[in-house]
Structure formats: C-alpha cells, structure tokens
Design a protein around this motif. Sequence first.
Motif, PDB file in Angstrom:
ATOM      1  N   ASP A   1       0.833  -1.203   0.000  1.00  0.00           N
ATOM      2  CA  ASP A   1       0.000   0.000   0.000  1.00  0.00           C
ATOM      3  C   ASP A   1       0.863   1.247   0.000  1.00  0.00           C
ATOM      4  O   ASP A   1       0.526   2.242  -0.623  1.00  0.00           O
ATOM      5  CB  ASP A   1      -0.919   0.003   1.217  1.00  0.00           C
TER       6      ASP A   1
ATOM      7  N   VAL B   1      -0.341   1.662   6.142  1.00  0.00           N
ATOM      8  CA  VAL B   1      -1.532   0.846   6.414  1.00  0.00           C
ATOM      9  C   VAL B   1      -1.637  -0.272   5.395  1.00  0.00           C
ATOM     10  O   VAL B   1      -1.466  -0.063   4.189  1.00  0.00           O
ATOM     11  CB  VAL B   1      -2.807   1.704   6.392  1.00  0.00           C
ATOM     12  N   ARG B   2      -1.940  -1.449   5.884  1.00  0.00           N
ATOM     13  CA  ARG B   2      -2.114  -2.623   5.025  1.00  0.00           C
ATOM     14  C   ARG B   2      -3.484  -3.230   5.270  1.00  0.00           C
ATOM     15  O   ARG B   2      -3.852  -3.533   6.411  1.00  0.00           O
ATOM     16  CB  ARG B   2      -1.036  -3.666   5.347  1.00  0.00           C
ATOM     17  N   ARG B   3      -4.252  -3.427   4.199  1.00  0.00           N
ATOM     18  CA  ARG B   3      -5.489  -4.194   4.292  1.00  0.00           C
ATOM     19  C   ARG B   3      -5.147  -5.648   3.984  1.00  0.00           C
ATOM     20  O   ARG B   3      -4.674  -5.972   2.901  1.00  0.00           O
ATOM     21  CB  ARG B   3      -6.537  -3.683   3.314  1.00  0.00           C
TER      22      ARG B   3
ATOM     23  N   SER C   1      -5.152  -9.402   2.977  1.00  0.00           N
ATOM     24  CA  SER C   1      -5.853 -10.278   2.044  1.00  0.00           C
ATOM     25  C   SER C   1      -5.706 -11.725   2.497  1.00  0.00           C
ATOM     26  O   SER C   1      -4.884 -12.050   3.353  1.00  0.00           O
ATOM     27  CB  SER C   1      -5.275 -10.119   0.641  1.00  0.00           C
TER      28      SER C   1
ATOM     29  N   GLN D   1      -8.251 -11.361   8.030  1.00  0.00           N
ATOM     30  CA  GLN D   1      -8.435 -10.984   6.636  1.00  0.00           C
ATOM     31  C   GLN D   1      -9.459  -9.859   6.523  1.00  0.00           C
ATOM     32  O   GLN D   1     -10.492  -9.859   7.193  1.00  0.00           O
ATOM     33  CB  GLN D   1      -8.915 -12.196   5.841  1.00  0.00           C
ATOM     34  N   GLY D   2      -9.173  -8.886   5.655  1.00  0.00           N
ATOM     35  CA  GLY D   2     -10.088  -7.780   5.395  1.00  0.00           C
ATOM     36  C   GLY D   2      -9.911  -6.598   6.323  1.00  0.00           C
ATOM     37  O   GLY D   2     -10.406  -5.507   6.017  1.00  0.00           O
ATOM     38  N   ARG D   3      -9.227  -6.764   7.434  1.00  0.00           N
ATOM     39  CA  ARG D   3      -9.010  -5.661   8.363  1.00  0.00           C
ATOM     40  C   ARG D   3      -7.762  -4.873   7.955  1.00  0.00           C
ATOM     41  O   ARG D   3      -6.872  -5.384   7.282  1.00  0.00           O
ATOM     42  CB  ARG D   3      -8.831  -6.164   9.791  1.00  0.00           C
ATOM     43  N   ARG D   4      -7.736  -3.619   8.398  1.00  0.00           N
ATOM     44  CA  ARG D   4      -6.592  -2.754   8.128  1.00  0.00           C
ATOM     45  C   ARG D   4      -5.718  -2.653   9.378  1.00  0.00           C
ATOM     46  O   ARG D   4      -6.226  -2.482  10.483  1.00  0.00           O
ATOM     47  CB  ARG D   4      -7.059  -1.356   7.702  1.00  0.00           C
ATOM     48  N   TYR D   5      -4.408  -2.752   9.165  1.00  0.00           N
ATOM     49  CA  TYR D   5      -3.445  -2.657  10.259  1.00  0.00           C
ATOM     50  C   TYR D   5      -2.312  -1.730   9.834  1.00  0.00           C
ATOM     51  O   TYR D   5      -1.899  -1.728   8.670  1.00  0.00           O
ATOM     52  CB  TYR D   5      -2.848  -4.027  10.590  1.00  0.00           C
TER      53      TYR D   5
END
Length: 388
Positions: A4, A109-111, A113, A131-135
Amino acid sequence: MGIDARVSKKAGAVALLAAAGVSLTSIPAAANGATARQPAAARAGVQAPTDPGTARLPSGLSALSWMVADADTGNVLAAKSPHRRLAPASTLKTLFAVTVLPKFSAGTVRRVSSADLDGIGAGSSVVGVRQGRRYTVGDLWRGVFLRSGNDAVHVLASMNGGWRTTADEMQETARKLGARDTTVKSPDGYDAPGQVSSAHDLTVFARAGLANEDFARYCSTSRATFPGAGGATRIENTNRLLVGSHGMARYPGIIGVKNGYTTKAGNTLIAAARRNGRTLLVTVLNPQSKEYNAVYKEAGALLDWGFRTAGTAQPVGTLHAVRATDEDGGPLRPVAADVTPAPRGGSPWRGPLVLAAGGAGLAAFGLGAVLARRRQTRDGGVRRGGTA
C-alpha cells in the motif's frame, strides 16, 4: 508486491530506547566473525576466561549452546558451542526484523488479504490478524515482537514481495553480517527442514537490530494494544525476563529482544540488559534440564555472570565490525573475514558504525544516549506450539 505504501529510512545517529529507564549508547551497527581461534574440541565445548580471580560460570547450565557478549565493545565473554547449528524458533524473527523493518514506516496501512495469511504453520503463535481488516505496520511489528505472531510476519513478508523473496533477503542479510551458520527456510522461525542458526549468529542479529531505533523500541515493549474485532485489545510480551511473569522476576536492567519455542528447537532466548553503563547480550538455545523456566533462569544467570566479569577478564573472542562503502547503501565489506582473538585493554571499535545494504533491505542506526522511562507492566506469558 501488494504494498500500500513504502517508505525508505536513512541511517540516523541517535535513537530512543524505552526500556524502564535504560538506554544503549554507541552500539556498533553490526557484527561479523565469532570467538577466538581455538582447537576444534575447545570450540565445540565451553570457552571462558581463565584469568585468576575471574568468577566461575554459573552451575547447572544445560543449554546445548549459549553465548555472552558485550554489545558495546563486541567482546565475547564466554560461550558454549557458539557455532552449533540448531533450530532457532522465533529468535530468527530478529533477522526478519533487521531485514524488513527499515523498509516501511510505522504508519503505513495494510489491508490484509487471504493471500497474506496463506501458509501459516499449524500450531503457530499468532497475534490475531484478520483478513479484510486494516493494520498499520506499527501494529504488525508489535504483533511480531510482543506475541511472536506468525500471522503478522506473513503479512509483512507479503508486503516485502513474498515469503520466498523475504527468506532469500534474510539469507543475504545474514551473509553480509558474517552469520555463516544460518540457513533461512521459514522467515517466522517455524520449524522447517534445513532451517538452522547458532548462538553466535543470533547474537549478531540482535546486536545489529539494537542499532535500529525501531527494533530497540519494539523489542523492549512489555505491553501494547492491538486492533481486535471488538476494538483494541491488550497484548503482552511473551519474554518472561522482560515482563516478569510465570514465576520469573523482571530482570534488572532488562532491555528485551526475543524468545522462542518450537518442538524441534525447544526453548530459545536472546536477552539484552544494561547495568552500570554496560550492555550485554546473552543467547541461550535449548536447555536440556527440563526445569520450568530453564531458558530464562540460565539466561539470567549468564547475564549476572557477565556483569560481574565484563571488563575484568580477558575475553575469549570478539565480534568484528562490518562497514558499508557509503552511508547511503553501498555494498558491505567485512573488516575481517575470520575470527581473531580479542585485544586486551579495550574495544577494537572506536565509536558507532552505520550499516546500510540496499540489496537486502537492511538499514541500521547508531544508538545515542537518550534516556527514557517506561511504566511497569503486568505479567505476560509464553504461547506454546509452533513458534512463540
């Protein structure tokens, strides 16, 4: 690469270490080499000072391999089978961090997969990445250092170009640091055929890591929050010497670094502590005593011995500096290709070094004398199964 955002860092001169009022000063960036030349039989066994009046090594040491080194001077104070190749468990995450941590800013930030989480070994220690959450990258590194989260390692490795690419880069970083005993197969330290390291190499990785302000901060953090389904959840470091838990007191002057466990590796630990102006590193691999908390007790005993001994006895060897051709990331050239005895009467190094290696994604920072305090934390534990 599925990234990202990506931010490169340049080497800096001063770093903050939040470790309960403990600071590191002028730790050189990296190490290469091992202990002094000795006969093969001696190298396979215990190497310790023989100076008159030197404190005896602690009794009851059962680890297959261990090392005590002065992080500031590079002197090796004592060791047992320092180049014995053993499964490292999650202490290998130190090499992962030295290789990957400088590549991304903490706020990236990484979403996550599904591909990011593919291949996590059965029984792995995890921090709870979904999966699907942003960190943020900072969240992920706290998951790596505090909870030894293989799920967080997988996400960061995916950001870095993939599992195989990251393993290859770690191998190249180890080579450039002079760590010749290490073979990387699984970047998270999970047991994999052929994956090995040594007490020497793990000490080198920790020392290089502590020269990076982010590494130093993460490895010394006892408690933090991590994003969860119902909001932020509290996580605690699994290093019992750092948090003081499961019957272990917090070690005086503890900085931290990394512990690990797998069925093959047993318990492993790299511990750093600073007392009376001296910083020591102790690596302990696979105690055989079966005593509860053996890896922590043996590491603590070796730290105590090291603080009594450092500066008063002839070291058994030295770790050599690795210099870069330029501060912006030229090729690395070792000062010495092999081991030599440590000189009596002082450090072989004259001040901090800066290490950079663009090809391996490595950038380390010289540490300064900034002092910070951090509040006491509650107990934390070790998660067993896979790596911890």
